[in-house]
Design an enzyme around this catalytic site. Structure first.
Site, PDB file in Angstrom:
ATOM      1  NE  ARG A  31       9.481  21.727  20.368  1.00 15.84           N
ATOM      2  CZ  ARG A  31       8.449  21.213  21.043  1.00 15.84           C
ATOM      3  NH1 ARG A  31       8.462  21.261  22.364  1.00 15.84           N
ATOM      4  NH2 ARG A  31       7.437  20.669  20.407  1.00 15.84           N
ATOM      5  CE1 TYR A  32      11.728  24.253  27.319  1.00 13.61           C
ATOM      6  CE2 TYR A  32      12.978  25.859  28.572  1.00 13.61           C
ATOM      7  CZ  TYR A  32      12.677  24.546  28.273  1.00 13.61           C
ATOM      8  OH  TYR A  32      13.327  23.534  28.930  1.00 13.61           O
ATOM      9  CB  THR A  33       6.560  30.369  25.242  1.00  8.37           C
ATOM     10  OG1 THR A  33       7.773  31.100  25.462  1.00  8.37           O
ATOM     11  CG2 THR A  33       6.106  29.739  26.544  1.00  8.37           C
ATOM     12  N   GLY A  60       9.793  30.589  21.298  1.00  9.97           N
ATOM     13  CA  GLY A  60      10.916  31.518  21.260  1.00  9.97           C
ATOM     14  C   GLY A  60      10.721  32.739  22.130  1.00  9.97           C
ATOM     15  CE  LYS A 112      17.141  23.088  28.961  1.00  9.98           C
ATOM     16  NZ  LYS A 112      16.236  24.233  29.181  1.00  9.98           N
TER      17      LYS A 112
END
Length: 318
Positions: A61-63, A65, A87
């Site tokens: 989910r960070y930025t 993908g 994650k």
């Protein structure tokens, strides 16, 4: 760099890990905006590898993908020396199955993470939160299948209360599933809540704690002593600034100890936390190479019992 086993596994990870949550797009489709562009992030990752860091943490989910994509590009040619953790759980879109720990979501998202990271197997695949709507049996069987398929080596969890982690360990035990080997909590001198229940559980069950926010959102660097620096987390997150103001007496003790030792406040606070029971590694969010140098200075020495006592008293468990 120092290396330690992740919990009771045979896997050894660096005492300081690199978190990649803020690498990438400043206007992503989902997740928090990035603060560090791809070129600068890749340089930081390469510098980290050169300094002995082998543990790198990100999430699907960070930025949007892009964090995984940047890490995937940076580790090319270094893959066999590194431990890559990512994650799954957070919301990725408007659909009803675009979040959580269902078998559907896990099996779909692992393929996306493998593709973005450009690797064949994820070393540590972590549940990024508790899914209250999916049975633990369903999630853990899916993770067990991924390990059997060779797509994941170990599984861990993040932001799990002690009782949920204990239940998950029991579910894995009775069903002969692979079990969580690590948990990723928020733990630092300014946030010691895990010491009440989660940490004793980890000590008892051999679960490795991999920490995020180990310097309390920057509070333990001492930079909030006189004002809230522009661009800092305190400037963007009022609760961080408020907590920083309340903890200034403790920060003064931290700074005094750092001065006595010829260290920085960040190095002292990191040294304190990486030597706590059950802690395997502290994940640092680094936006500049000089921050990396400072963080690594927390390794290779140990606070005296007297200094530990002083810090414990200055930042009591609440």
């Amino acid at each position: 760099m120092e290396y330690i086993r992740l919990g009771k596994t045979g896997l050894k990870i660096s005492r300081i890990g690199l978190g990649c949550w803020n690498y990438g797009n400043s206007n992503p489709r989902w997740g928090k905006p990035g603060k560090v562009g791809a070129e600068a992030a890749i340089n930081i990752i390469h510098q980290s590898i050169d300094k002995g860091i082998n543990f790198f943490d990100t999430a699907n989910r960070y930025t949007g993908g892009e964090s995984e994509e940047i890490l995937g590009k940076a580790i090319k040619g270094h893959r066999d020396k590194l431990v890559i953790a990512t994650k799954v759980h957070g919301q990725l879109g408007p659909g009803p199955n675009e979040s959580g720990q269902s078998r559907y979501h896990i099996m779909r998202e692992v393929e996306g993470s493998l593709r973005r990271l450009n690797i064949d197997c994820i070393d540590l695949y972590q549940a990024h939160g508790v899914d209250w709507n999916t049975p633990l049996e369903e999630s853990l069987r899916a993770y067990d299948d991924l390990i059997r398929q060779g797509k994941v080596r170990y599984i861990g969890c993040s932001n799990f209360p002690a009782w949920v982690l204990a239940k998950a360990l029991w579910v894995s035990d009775v069903n002969k599933f692979a079990s969580y080997v690590s948990v990723q909590p928020n733990y630092s001198l300014v946030n010691r809540a895990v010491e009440k229940e989660l940490q004793p559980l980890c000590v008892d069950q051999g679960i490795g704690m991999v920490l995020y926010s180990p310097i309390g959102g920057g509070i333990l660097t001492g930079k909030y002593e006189e004002s809230i620096p522009e661009g800092s987390r305190g400037a963007e997150e009022p609760e961080v600034a408020e907590r920083a103001m309340k903890l200034q007496d403790g920060v003064k003790v931290l700074k005094r100890i750092a001065q006595e030792l010829g260290k920085t406040p960040a190095q002292v606070s990191l040294n304190w936390v990486i030597n706590r029971p059950a802690v395997s590694s502290a994940i640092m969010g680094v936006s500049r190479v000089e921050h990396l140098e400072d963080n690594i200075g927390a390794v290779g020495w140990k606070l005296s019992e007297e200094h530990v006592k002083q810090l414990d008293e200055a930042f009591p468990v609440s």
